[in-house]
Scaffold this active site. Structure first.
Site, PDB file in Angstrom:
ATOM      1  N   ASP A 194      38.484 -19.151  39.858  1.00 40.14           N
ATOM      2  CA  ASP A 194      39.713 -19.859  40.225  1.00 40.14           C
ATOM      3  C   ASP A 194      39.648 -21.331  39.834  1.00 40.14           C
ATOM      4  O   ASP A 194      40.544 -21.857  39.202  1.00 40.14           O
ATOM      5  CB  ASP A 194      40.013 -19.710  41.729  1.00 40.14           C
ATOM      6  N   ASP A 208      34.738 -26.949  39.964  1.00 40.24           N
ATOM      7  CA  ASP A 208      34.721 -28.203  40.723  1.00 40.24           C
ATOM      8  C   ASP A 208      33.425 -28.935  40.384  1.00 40.24           C
ATOM      9  O   ASP A 208      33.333 -29.552  39.321  1.00 40.24           O
ATOM     10  CB  ASP A 208      34.843 -27.831  42.207  1.00 40.24           C
ATOM     11  N   ARG A 232      46.259 -18.014  50.414  1.00 38.79           N
ATOM     12  CA  ARG A 232      45.954 -17.353  49.133  1.00 38.79           C
ATOM     13  C   ARG A 232      47.205 -16.733  48.515  1.00 38.79           C
ATOM     14  O   ARG A 232      47.282 -16.525  47.314  1.00 38.79           O
ATOM     15  CB  ARG A 232      44.907 -16.243  49.340  1.00 38.79           C
TER      16      ARG A 232
END
Ligand code: 5GP
Length: 181
Positions: A102, A105, A168
């Protein structure tokens, strides 16, 4: 969306833009692996929505598996340690593997998974990420071969991404301005 939700969420990337990015990534994958099979590995749970949209856009011979990881740490900060909760069901030896995540980072999660999967002798190993927060990177060599969007250093939810398992199901990627109690 309720008034309360409107207050806590600010849309960052709309559904239509996400759909266009998913199609663009699918076309890149089709070009790169023309006439071949690709094996998508989704990182649970955050990548599940991105993966399910992406796989239906790829017009190649495609197979699918999942991994699940937990990163130690509280709240919105990753501690840097990653633990494997679910491994693959089948071998990836000789396959064109695309790890689907997703968000990229610090890079710690994908760095960990990439190193594990590399040892299992896939034919090729690439990363597809919907989002990238480059300013947060701790492991600079971790890069997405296929990327949807670069975003600023804000905590986002929606399109698979959660805060305490919520949000979500949002169709847009939103900045969580005011975390709920
Ligand atoms: P990394 O290991 O690259 O620091 O973090 C990757 C994981 O941290 C992602 O798979 C996701 O679970 C979580 N993460 C990082 N940034 C965000 C964010 O802005 N929102 C949400 N919901 N999760 C994030």
């Amino acid at each position: 969306m309720t008034a309360r939700r409107r207050k806590e969420l600010k849309v960052l990337i709309r559904q239509a833009a996400i759909q266009r990015a998913v199609r663009r990534i699918a076309r890149q994958i089709e070009r790169d692996f023309r006439g071949q099979r690709v094996h998508l590995i989704g990182v649970l749970k955050g990548a599940c929505i991105f993966l399910s949209d992406l796989i239906r856009e790829i017009h190649l011979d495609v197979s699918l598996d999942f991994m699940a990881v937990a990163s130690y740490g509280k709240d919105q900060q990753s501690s840097g340690q990653v633990r494997l909760l679910k491994d693959l069901d089948t071998s990836i030896e000789g396959l064109n593997v695309i790890l689907v995540e997703d968000i990229l980072d610090t890079g710690l999660t994908l760095n960990y998974l990439f190193r594990i999967l590399e040892q299992r002798k896939p034919r090729t190993l690439r990363i597809a990420a919907l989002l990238d927060k480059p300013s947060r990177r701790i492991i600079p060599q971790v890069q997405a071969h296929y990327l949807g969007f670069k975003i600023p250093n804000e905590f986002v939810v929606g399109y698979g991404l959660d805060y305490a398992e919520r949000y979500r199901n949002l169709r847009d990627v939103c900045v969580l301005a005011q975390p709920p109690e």
